[in-house]
Design an enzyme around this catalytic site. Sequence first.
Site, PDB file in Angstrom:
ATOM      1  N   ALA A 117       4.543   3.145   4.626  1.00  2.00           N
ATOM      2  CA  ALA A 117       4.185   3.807   3.372  1.00  2.00           C
ATOM      3  C   ALA A 117       3.965   5.309   3.502  1.00  2.00           C
ATOM      4  O   ALA A 117       3.514   5.935   2.543  1.00  2.00           O
ATOM      5  CB  ALA A 117       2.924   3.163   2.803  1.00  2.00           C
ATOM      6  N   ASN A 186      -2.228   0.232   8.409  1.00  2.00           N
ATOM      7  CA  ASN A 186      -1.169   0.412   9.400  1.00  2.00           C
ATOM      8  C   ASN A 186      -0.705   1.861   9.461  1.00  2.00           C
ATOM      9  O   ASN A 186      -0.211   2.318  10.498  1.00  2.00           O
ATOM     10  CB  ASN A 186       0.020  -0.493   9.076  1.00  2.00           C
ATOM     11  N   HIS A 216      -1.989   8.407   0.520  1.00  2.00           N
ATOM     12  CA  HIS A 216      -2.156   8.781   1.922  1.00  2.00           C
ATOM     13  C   HIS A 216      -1.902  10.281   2.048  1.00  2.00           C
ATOM     14  O   HIS A 216      -0.864  10.774   1.594  1.00  2.00           O
ATOM     15  CB  HIS A 216      -1.161   8.044   2.832  1.00  2.00           C
TER      16      HIS A 216
END
Length: 265
Positions: A117, A186, A216
């Site tokens: 991602a 992750n 993120h």
Amino acid sequence: MSAVRKVGVVGWGAIGRVVGAALAERHVTGAELTCLVDNRALGDSAPAPQVSFDDAMERCDLIVEAAGQGVVREWGERVLTSGTDLLIASTGALTDEELAKRLLSAGPGRVYFTGGAVGGLDLLQAVRSLGPLDEVRLTTTKLPSTLEQPWMDEELLSRMRTATGPVQVMSGTARDVPVKFPRSTNVAASVALAVGDLDAVRVQVVADPGAHHTRHVVEASGAHGTYRFEVAHLPDPDNPATSQVVPYAVLRSLAALVGRTGQIL
């Protein structure tokens, strides 16, 4: 090795279903779905035979892990020593440095990792060749319900559940955080993999009831430059702990592995 890669998908969840369906429909030229591995009976709707992990290693020359960190720990080394290549989505397992060393040195199968991602990992890996980065920070923001964990005390759970704005849930390094959030962080391990140092990556996990997108933010700096990458993804509707884009990142990695022309490597 045959011209067409025989691919097995481990895990028939939010990631595996998208990857498996795309392979079954031959959307990845040079790869075919050979079998599926899951601990639940998939029934007649599965687009390929459901087999045991041992059988998958016999049938395939490439296995895609889409089932969680535990599968990487239990089966990763065995896949590689069998001569089968392995594409790992659950990079959080690599916070176990002994496991990481064993996977990177095992063979004759080869191990690969998908960026999942977050973007910019290829650039961070290139910058690493110039010398160590002075500072690397990752801030991950998700809906509170996707971050709840069995180890949390009632005070923290209450703050998360009643929050009207962002709440810091945990702060630590890429060595510490993915272990605490095995289904949600992750990305922290992926950034550390690119940088080459688990302890160099400072991670902040934030719960936000207004986080309609999973966010993120990666910030890094060193003698050779300053870098900032920010992404905001819709959560997967079936599994909000993962971003909707993740299976498509896996498919992009698969396309690169089988040699599809035009890929950015």
